[in-house]
Design a protein around this motif. Structure first.
Motif, PDB file in Angstrom:
ATOM      1  N   GLY A 133       0.805  -1.212   0.000  1.00 20.11           N
ATOM      2  CA  GLY A 133       0.000   0.000   0.000  1.00 20.11           C
ATOM      3  C   GLY A 133       0.840   1.265   0.000  1.00 20.11           C
ATOM      4  O   GLY A 133       2.001   1.264   0.405  1.00 20.11           O
ATOM      5  N   HIS A 134       0.239   2.346  -0.472  1.00 15.81           N
ATOM      6  CA  HIS A 134       0.913   3.648  -0.515  1.00 15.81           C
ATOM      7  C   HIS A 134       0.354   4.528   0.598  1.00 15.81           C
ATOM      8  O   HIS A 134      -0.857   4.559   0.829  1.00 15.81           O
ATOM      9  CB  HIS A 134       0.683   4.304  -1.882  1.00 15.81           C
ATOM     10  N   PRO A 135       1.197   5.263   1.298  1.00 12.77           N
ATOM     11  CA  PRO A 135       0.713   6.091   2.410  1.00 12.77           C
ATOM     12  C   PRO A 135      -0.064   7.318   1.966  1.00 12.77           C
ATOM     13  O   PRO A 135      -0.668   7.995   2.804  1.00 12.77           O
ATOM     14  CB  PRO A 135       2.003   6.492   3.135  1.00 12.77           C
ATOM     15  N   GLY A 136      -0.008   7.648   0.667  1.00 15.62           N
ATOM     16  CA  GLY A 136      -0.805   8.770   0.179  1.00 15.62           C
ATOM     17  C   GLY A 136      -0.010   9.960  -0.296  1.00 15.62           C
ATOM     18  O   GLY A 136      -0.416  10.660  -1.214  1.00 15.62           O
ATOM     19  N   THR A 137       1.137  10.226   0.327  1.00 18.21           N
ATOM     20  CA  THR A 137       1.967  11.346  -0.092  1.00 18.21           C
ATOM     21  C   THR A 137       3.414  10.887  -0.230  1.00 18.21           C
ATOM     22  O   THR A 137       3.845   9.940   0.430  1.00 18.21           O
ATOM     23  CB  THR A 137       1.917  12.496   0.932  1.00 18.21           C
ATOM     24  N   LYS A 138       4.159  11.587  -1.091  1.00 13.67           N
ATOM     25  CA  LYS A 138       5.557  11.238  -1.327  1.00 13.67           C
ATOM     26  C   LYS A 138       6.381  11.369  -0.046  1.00 13.67           C
ATOM     27  O   LYS A 138       7.279  10.565   0.217  1.00 13.67           O
ATOM     28  CB  LYS A 138       6.131  12.137  -2.414  1.00 13.67           C
ATOM     29  N   GLU A 139       6.060  12.386   0.749  1.00 11.23           N
ATOM     30  CA  GLU A 139       6.818  12.642   1.976  1.00 11.23           C
ATOM     31  C   GLU A 139       6.652  11.518   3.000  1.00 11.23           C
ATOM     32  O   GLU A 139       7.528  11.309   3.847  1.00 11.23           O
ATOM     33  CB  GLU A 139       6.366  13.968   2.613  1.00 11.23           C
ATOM     34  N   VAL A 145       7.537   2.677   4.416  1.00 11.89           N
ATOM     35  CA  VAL A 145       8.237   1.441   4.054  1.00 11.89           C
ATOM     36  C   VAL A 145       9.201   0.994   5.145  1.00 11.89           C
ATOM     37  O   VAL A 145       9.456  -0.205   5.321  1.00 11.89           O
ATOM     38  CB  VAL A 145       8.981   1.565   2.699  1.00 11.89           C
ATOM     39  N   LEU A 146       9.751   1.948   5.898  1.00  9.88           N
ATOM     40  CA  LEU A 146      10.676   1.605   6.977  1.00  9.88           C
ATOM     41  C   LEU A 146       9.965   1.463   8.327  1.00  9.88           C
ATOM     42  O   LEU A 146      10.611   1.314   9.357  1.00  9.88           O
ATOM     43  CB  LEU A 146      11.795   2.643   7.073  1.00  9.88           C
ATOM     44  N   GLY A 147       8.646   1.510   8.292  1.00  8.64           N
ATOM     45  CA  GLY A 147       7.857   1.253   9.492  1.00  8.64           C
ATOM     46  C   GLY A 147       7.458  -0.204   9.559  1.00  8.64           C
ATOM     47  O   GLY A 147       7.356  -0.888   8.527  1.00  8.64           O
ATOM     48  N   ASP A 148       7.234  -0.708  10.747  1.00 11.84           N
ATOM     49  CA  ASP A 148       6.837  -2.104  10.925  1.00 11.84           C
ATOM     50  C   ASP A 148       5.377  -2.316  10.529  1.00 11.84           C
ATOM     51  O   ASP A 148       4.548  -1.408  10.641  1.00 11.84           O
ATOM     52  CB  ASP A 148       7.006  -2.532  12.382  1.00 11.84           C
ATOM     53  N   PHE A 149       5.069  -3.529  10.089  1.00 18.53           N
ATOM     54  CA  PHE A 149       3.678  -3.903   9.899  1.00 18.53           C
ATOM     55  C   PHE A 149       2.971  -3.785  11.249  1.00 18.53           C
ATOM     56  O   PHE A 149       3.521  -4.133  12.293  1.00 18.53           O
ATOM     57  CB  PHE A 149       3.568  -5.345   9.402  1.00 18.53           C
ATOM     58  N   ALA A 150       1.743  -3.281  11.223  1.00 20.05           N
ATOM     59  CA  ALA A 150       0.958  -3.151  12.449  1.00 20.05           C
ATOM     60  C   ALA A 150       0.384  -4.512  12.851  1.00 20.05           C
ATOM     61  O   ALA A 150       0.329  -5.439  12.048  1.00 20.05           O
ATOM     62  CB  ALA A 150      -0.179  -2.153  12.229  1.00 20.05           C
ATOM     63  N   LYS A 151      -0.033  -4.616  14.109  1.00 21.47           N
ATOM     64  CA  LYS A 151      -0.629  -5.875  14.579  1.00 21.47           C
ATOM     65  C   LYS A 151      -1.848  -6.253  13.759  1.00 21.47           C
ATOM     66  O   LYS A 151      -2.102  -7.436  13.504  1.00 21.47           O
ATOM     67  CB  LYS A 151      -1.003  -5.748  16.059  1.00 21.47           C
ATOM     68  N   VAL A 152      -2.615  -5.256  13.328  1.00 18.58           N
ATOM     69  CA  VAL A 152      -3.815  -5.535  12.556  1.00 18.58           C
ATOM     70  C   VAL A 152      -3.486  -6.129  11.191  1.00 18.58           C
ATOM     71  O   VAL A 152      -4.329  -6.772  10.553  1.00 18.58           O
ATOM     72  CB  VAL A 152      -4.658  -4.241  12.392  1.00 18.58           C
ATOM     73  N   ASP A 153      -2.239  -5.954  10.729  1.00 24.97           N
ATOM     74  CA  ASP A 153      -1.810  -6.512   9.443  1.00 24.97           C
ATOM     75  C   ASP A 153      -1.439  -7.990   9.532  1.00 24.97           C
ATOM     76  O   ASP A 153      -1.370  -8.674   8.499  1.00 24.97           O
ATOM     77  CB  ASP A 153      -0.586  -5.758   8.907  1.00 24.97           C
TER      78      ASP A 153
END
Length: 250
Positions: A133-139, A145-153
């Protein structure tokens, strides 16, 4: 022989990152198919084994993502293989979480790992793209991408990795469309739409609902055949008048 390179960044601080889903996938394949213990070689970690009677080398480059090509290129040259003998498994921003595509060639789409591999091999290798998935903004891309998958994932992610590993023999055999169809069945309970199977770059699979069991999807035709919900067409009123005009019925 086939080289399957999962992309990611080395070190425990990156282990749960979305960017490391390629590492996660080859780890799952190694476990499922009883590969050798991981060993250091080709600027990475390798595990050897067989899938469907074919020799397969799993590779996790330890060069960091942006120079993954150094590791993959070294392995390919050592075994005197060609790009067609390589499958690269990586995260894909442009696919929703849980979606999968596989294709040969194409651009890198801004993915630095692929950009590095292109420089060493050219573009004619297969790419197994796992949607994050894309977070929505380039920034927001780097933190995403360098964040961990959440528990809900975890439910859909675990199901996806298990399905990819379980059906990987089809990739080894070059039966990519069948592989994607089987993965879809395993994770969503429904077959791959025929329109997706025929699309450029391979088929896509629907995302599994985060935090819950995979939905048991059915087409409207299948629901109708099985006595599922029927759509009642109005006989009177504005909607009925519009339908009559649309289909030319008096």
């Amino acid at each position: 022989m086939l080289i399957v390179a999962g992309l990611g960044n080395p070190g425990p601080q990156y282990a749960g990152n979305r960017h490391n889903i390629g590492f996660m996938a080859v780890d799952a394949i190694a476990r499922r198919h009883g590969f050798s213990p991981w060993a250091r070689k080709f600027k990475g970690e390798i595990a050897e084994g067989q899938i469907g009677g074919e020799k397969v080398l799993l590779l996790k480059p330890l060069t960091f993502m942006n120079v993954s090509g150094e590791s993959v290129g070294e392995a390919v040259r050592f075994f005197k293989l060609e790009p067609k003998d390589v499958v690269v498994v990586h995260d894909e921003l442009d696919l929703p979480p849980g979606k999968v595509r596989i294709k040969t060639g194409g651009g890198h789409g801004g993915h630095n790992g692929l950009k590095s591999i292109d420089a060493h091999l050219g573009r004619d290798y297969r790419r197994l793209r796992l949607g994050i998935g894309h977070p929505g903004t380039k920034e927001a891309v780097n933190p995403h991408v360098l964040g961990d998958f959440a528990k809900v994932d975890r439910p859909w992610l675990d199901d996806l990795l298990e399905a990819v590993a379980g059906q990987f023999e089809l990739v080894v055999k070059g039966e990519d469309a069948q592989f994607l169809n089987r993965v879809t069945l395993a994770t969503t309970g429904s077959e791959e739409p025929s329109s997706a199977k025929g699309s450029a770059g391979g088929a896509a699979m629907r995302a599994v609902a985060p935090g819950g069991a995979a939905p048991k999807g059915q087409s409207h035709i299948r629901q109708a055949r099985s006595g599922g919900p029927q759509v009642k067409i109005p006989e009177k009123g504005p909607m009925a008048d519009m339908l009559k005009k649309l289909f030319g019925k008096e």
